[in-house]
Design an enzyme around this catalytic site. Structure first.
Site, PDB file in Angstrom:
ATOM      1  N   SER A  48      -5.218   2.230   4.276  1.00 19.58           N
ATOM      2  CA  SER A  48      -5.305   1.709   2.914  1.00 19.58           C
ATOM      3  C   SER A  48      -5.377   0.175   2.924  1.00 19.58           C
ATOM      4  CB  SER A  48      -4.092   2.196   2.112  1.00 19.58           C
ATOM      5  OG  SER A  48      -4.161   1.750   0.788  1.00 19.58           O
TER       6      SER A  48
ATOM      7  N   LYS B 189       0.786  -1.239   0.000  1.00 23.25           N
ATOM      8  CA  LYS B 189       0.000   0.000   0.000  1.00 23.25           C
ATOM      9  C   LYS B 189       0.817   1.287   0.000  1.00 23.25           C
ATOM     10  CE  LYS B 189      -3.437  -1.150  -0.714  1.00 23.25           C
ATOM     11  NZ  LYS B 189      -3.702  -1.880  -2.005  1.00 23.25           N
TER      12      LYS B 189
ATOM     13  N   HIS C 101       6.987  -7.331  -2.181  1.00 17.75           N
ATOM     14  CA  HIS C 101       6.816  -6.889  -0.786  1.00 17.75           C
ATOM     15  C   HIS C 101       7.642  -7.774   0.144  1.00 17.75           C
ATOM     16  CE1 HIS C 101       3.595  -4.459  -2.241  1.00 17.75           C
ATOM     17  NE2 HIS C 101       2.735  -5.433  -2.392  1.00 17.75           N
TER      18      HIS C 101
HETATM   19  P1  A3P Z   1      -5.394   4.423  -0.892  1.00 15.19           P
HETATM   20  O1  A3P Z   1      -6.030   3.143  -0.434  1.00 15.19           O
HETATM   21  O2  A3P Z   1      -4.984   5.281   0.260  1.00 15.19           O
HETATM   22  O3  A3P Z   1      -6.238   5.165  -1.866  1.00 15.19           O
HETATM   23  P2  A3P Z   1      -0.097  -0.300  -3.632  1.00 15.19           P
HETATM   24  O4  A3P Z   1      -0.025  -0.176  -5.101  1.00 15.19           O
HETATM   25  O5  A3P Z   1       1.234  -0.309  -2.955  1.00 15.19           O
HETATM   26  O6  A3P Z   1      -0.966  -1.437  -3.203  1.00 15.19           O
HETATM   27  O7  A3P Z   1      -0.765   1.057  -3.073  1.00 15.19           O
HETATM   28  C1  A3P Z   1      -2.149   1.330  -3.228  1.00 15.19           C
HETATM   29  C2  A3P Z   1      -2.423   2.751  -2.781  1.00 15.19           C
HETATM   30  O8  A3P Z   1      -1.900   3.660  -3.761  1.00 15.19           O
HETATM   31  C3  A3P Z   1      -3.919   3.052  -2.664  1.00 15.19           C
HETATM   32  O9  A3P Z   1      -4.032   4.034  -1.641  1.00 15.19           O
HETATM   33  C4  A3P Z   1      -4.189   3.604  -4.055  1.00 15.19           C
HETATM   34  O10 A3P Z   1      -5.372   4.347  -4.163  1.00 15.19           O
HETATM   35  C5  A3P Z   1      -2.961   4.472  -4.249  1.00 15.19           C
HETATM   36  N1  A3P Z   1      -2.711   4.829  -5.655  1.00 15.19           N
HETATM   37  C6  A3P Z   1      -2.791   4.037  -6.745  1.00 15.19           C
HETATM   38  N2  A3P Z   1      -2.520   4.716  -7.858  1.00 15.19           N
HETATM   39  C7  A3P Z   1      -2.275   5.998  -7.471  1.00 15.19           C
HETATM   40  C8  A3P Z   1      -1.936   7.208  -8.173  1.00 15.19           C
HETATM   41  N3  A3P Z   1      -1.816   7.227  -9.497  1.00 15.19           N
HETATM   42  N4  A3P Z   1      -1.756   8.326  -7.443  1.00 15.19           N
HETATM   43  C9  A3P Z   1      -1.883   8.322  -6.099  1.00 15.19           C
HETATM   44  N5  A3P Z   1      -2.197   7.213  -5.386  1.00 15.19           N
HETATM   45  C10 A3P Z   1      -2.390   6.063  -6.065  1.00 15.19           C
END
Ligand code: A3P
Length: 286
Positions: free
Chosen positions: A133, A42, A104
């Protein structure tokens, strides 16, 4: 709940065939030009993967013409391999087109060879927003997370999917902070200074053919914005990751934890953070 195993002292989620693969991951003879994106879940992993792929594509074209269709959305999950799910001895071929691998896995379980020449981008995000998240993500995938309070308790105690956020980040910080082949980048930094963050990535990866003018950087930022990812790759991810409710691109903001933590939870969390992380200056990154 999530099935997990302890492997060499590390708590990690269980994937099909994982034990067999884990044994080979550390031995993988990784080509030097494979870029690694590492994170606790996340931290904005997919956002970075998308950004790097766009940059690599532009670099290949050498004309700075950013094409968002580098990867068809259907290829999203398979073209951006997740180390945990890769087949040990088939590692080399599927990664060729993108040259980026994300994981991860705890630092100690990574292929030993990557510490020689590979570039590693280590993503980090405020643990409070990470927790919020992750809570939503797991809930959406039908993992029995319970109430936010129950979830937070487990997260703080280091019982998250990939073990303790605190231990993992402390480990990265302690061992790799000075490593010139590792770029630490925070989610917050990307949100606050998107163009500058892209520039940093370009420099770090030595993509020197790319232009670094405002126009190019703004273009990359636009193509990787939350809104554009939500409508494209986000949809594929929501499906691919079997999320039953909600969307992968959920909120994309800094500070959403304020909508979830009580005053007391926040105080307890801060206490734990400063106890565990006092040797680091990690807090400045959030
Ligand atoms: P939130 O749940 O706070 O919205 P990962 O890819 O490591 O699993 O992280 C997911 C998080 O990154 C989620 O956070 C998601 O919405 C956010 N995310 C994905 N694409 C994004 C973007 N282009 N800009 C900002 N945040 C993004």
């Amino acid at each position: 709940s999530i099935r997990r195993i302890i492997w060499d002292g590390e708590l990690i989620p269980y994937y099909t065939g994982f034990k067999r693969r884990l044994a080979t991951i550390r031995e993988w003879d990784v080509p030097d030009d494979v870029i690694f994106v590492t994170s606790y879940p996340k931290a904005g992993t997919h956002w970075m993967m998308k950004t790097i792929n766009i940059l690599l594509d532009a670099q290949r074209k050498c004309d700075g013409d950013v094409d968002t269709r580098v990867l068809d959305s259907q290829d999203f999950l398979t073209s951006w391999p997740f180390l945990e799910e890769m087949e040990g001895n088939k590692l080399a071929s599927p990664i060729r087109p993108s040259m980026v691998v994300c994981t991860h896995l705890p630092r100690r379980l990574l292929p030993v060879k990557i510490w020689e020449n590979n570039k590693i981008i280590h993503l980090i995000r405020s643990p409070k927003d990470t927790a919020v998240s992750l809570y939503h993500f797991q809930k959406a995938r039908g993992v029995g997370v319970g109430t936010f309070e129950q979830f937070l308790q487990r997260f703080t105690n280091g019982e998250g999917a990939y073990g303790s956020w605190f231990d993992k980040e402390l480990d990265w910080w302690t061992h790799e902070r000075q490593n010139p082949n590792v770029l630490f980048m925070s989610y917050e930094e990307r949100i606050k200074a998107p163009e500058e963050s892209v520039r940093k990535v370009i420099r770090f990866l030595d993509l020197e053919n790319l232009p670094m003018d405002d126009n190019f950087l703004q273009n990359v930022v636009k193509r990787t914005s939350f809104e554009s990812m939500k409508n494209e790759d986000g949809r594929t991810l929501t499906k691919g990751l079997a999320m039953q409710t909600g969307t992968f691109c959920r909120k994309g903001q800094v500070g959403d934890w304020k909508n979830y933590f009580t005053v007391k939870q926040n105080e307890d969390f801060d206490k734990k953070f400063f106890e565990k992380m006092k040797e680091t200056d990690l807090a400045v990154m959030f």
